[in-house]
Design a protein around this motif. Structure first.
Motif, short mmCIF file in Angstrom:
data_model
loop_
_atom_site.label_atom_id
_atom_site.label_comp_id
_atom_site.label_asym_id
_atom_site.label_seq_id
_atom_site.Cartn_x
_atom_site.Cartn_y
_atom_site.Cartn_z
N ARG A 63 0.83 -1.21 0.00
CA ARG A 63 0.00 0.00 0.00
C ARG A 63 0.86 1.26 0.00
O ARG A 63 0.56 2.23 -0.69
N ALA A 64 1.95 1.23 0.77
CA ALA A 64 2.84 2.39 0.84
C ALA A 64 3.50 2.65 -0.51
O ALA A 64 3.61 3.80 -0.94
N ARG A 65 3.90 1.58 -1.18
CA ARG A 65 4.51 1.74 -2.52
C ARG A 65 3.51 2.34 -3.51
O ARG A 65 3.85 3.22 -4.29
N GLN A 66 2.28 1.84 -3.47
CA GLN A 66 1.25 2.35 -4.37
C GLN A 66 0.96 3.82 -4.06
O GLN A 66 0.82 4.64 -4.98
N HIS A 67 0.88 4.15 -2.79
CA HIS A 67 0.60 5.53 -2.39
C HIS A 67 1.72 6.46 -2.83
O HIS A 67 1.47 7.56 -3.33
N THR A 68 2.96 6.00 -2.64
CA THR A 68 4.11 6.81 -3.05
C THR A 68 4.10 7.05 -4.56
O THR A 68 4.35 8.16 -5.02
N GLU A 69 3.79 6.01 -5.30
CA GLU A 69 3.72 6.14 -6.76
C GLU A 69 2.64 7.14 -7.16
O GLU A 69 2.85 7.98 -8.04
N SER A 74 1.15 12.56 -9.13
CA SER A 74 0.28 13.72 -8.99
C SER A 74 1.06 15.03 -8.89
O SER A 74 0.56 16.09 -9.22
N GLY A 75 2.29 14.95 -8.38
CA GLY A 75 3.09 16.15 -8.23
C GLY A 75 2.69 17.00 -7.04
O GLY A 75 3.15 18.12 -6.88
N ALA A 76 1.81 16.50 -6.19
CA ALA A 76 1.34 17.25 -5.02
C ALA A 76 2.41 17.26 -3.93
O ALA A 76 3.30 16.42 -3.89
N GLY A 77 2.29 18.24 -3.04
CA GLY A 77 3.19 18.31 -1.89
C GLY A 77 2.94 17.15 -0.94
O GLY A 77 1.84 16.60 -0.87
N ILE A 78 3.97 16.79 -0.20
CA ILE A 78 3.87 15.63 0.67
C ILE A 78 4.03 16.04 2.12
O ILE A 78 4.98 16.73 2.47
N ASP A 79 3.08 15.64 2.96
CA ASP A 79 3.20 15.82 4.40
C ASP A 79 3.63 14.48 4.98
O ASP A 79 2.82 13.56 5.13
N ARG A 80 4.91 14.35 5.30
CA ARG A 80 5.45 13.06 5.72
C ARG A 80 4.80 12.51 6.99
O ARG A 80 4.67 11.31 7.15
N ARG A 81 4.39 13.38 7.89
CA ARG A 81 3.76 12.90 9.12
C ARG A 81 2.46 12.17 8.84
O ARG A 81 2.17 11.13 9.42
N LYS A 82 1.67 12.72 7.96
CA LYS A 82 0.40 12.08 7.62
C LYS A 82 0.62 10.74 6.93
O LYS A 82 -0.07 9.77 7.19
N VAL A 83 1.61 10.69 6.05
CA VAL A 83 1.90 9.46 5.32
C VAL A 83 2.39 8.38 6.28
O VAL A 83 1.93 7.25 6.24
N ARG A 84 3.30 8.75 7.17
CA ARG A 84 3.82 7.76 8.13
C ARG A 84 2.72 7.25 9.05
O ARG A 84 2.67 6.07 9.38
N ALA A 85 1.86 8.15 9.50
CA ALA A 85 0.77 7.74 10.40
C ALA A 85 -0.18 6.77 9.70
O ALA A 85 -0.70 5.84 10.32
N GLU A 86 -0.40 6.98 8.42
CA GLU A 86 -1.32 6.12 7.69
C GLU A 86 -0.77 4.72 7.47
O GLU A 86 -1.50 3.74 7.51
N PHE A 87 0.54 4.60 7.27
CA PHE A 87 1.12 3.32 6.91
C PHE A 87 1.96 2.68 8.01
O PHE A 87 2.60 1.69 7.79
N LYS A 88 1.92 3.24 9.19
CA LYS A 88 2.67 2.67 10.30
C LYS A 88 2.06 1.32 10.66
O LYS A 88 0.86 1.21 10.86
N PRO A 89 2.89 0.27 10.75
CA PRO A 89 2.34 -1.06 11.06
C PRO A 89 1.71 -1.09 12.44
O PRO A 89 2.17 -0.45 13.36
N ARG A 90 0.63 -1.87 12.53
CA ARG A 90 -0.05 -2.03 13.81
C ARG A 90 0.75 -2.95 14.70
O ARG A 90 1.32 -3.93 14.24
N ARG A 91 0.73 -2.66 15.97
CA ARG A 91 1.38 -3.54 16.94
C ARG A 91 0.36 -4.53 17.45
O ARG A 91 -0.75 -4.16 17.80
#
Length: 94
Positions: A63-69, A74-91
């Protein structure tokens, strides 16, 4: 009630990830995988849990690879915090 193997197969199909890849990533011998698939042995709970955990990790990476692609295309700006929070593995409990 579904067996551990059936649950793993369902998740594998849902995620589009080969079950053998999850077993390999979990460090489970391929012989265990093939014996289970061929019905010669039952899958232990601990082994099934390891494989399920790896399936979820592989799915998160996919999912992270697809999202990054998509972001790159899209050329949109990236907010790394939001991306990391979305794809952080569950414990999960070990």
């Amino acid at each position: 009630m579904k067996s551990y193997l059936e649950l793993l197969e369902d998740k594998s199909k849902e995620y589009g990830i080969a079950l053998l890849d999850a077993f390999k990533a979990a460090g489970v011998p391929t012989s265990t995988f093939y014996r289970t698939i061929n019905g010669k042995t039952e899958l232990r709970h601990t082994t099934a849990r390891k494989a399920m955990k790896e399936l979820e990790k592989l799915h998160a990476l996919q999912r992270a690879r697809q999202h990054t692609e998509e972001l790159r295309n899209s050329g949109a700006g990236i907010d790394r915090r939001k991306v990391r929070a979305e794809f952080k593995p569950r414990r999960t409990g070990t």
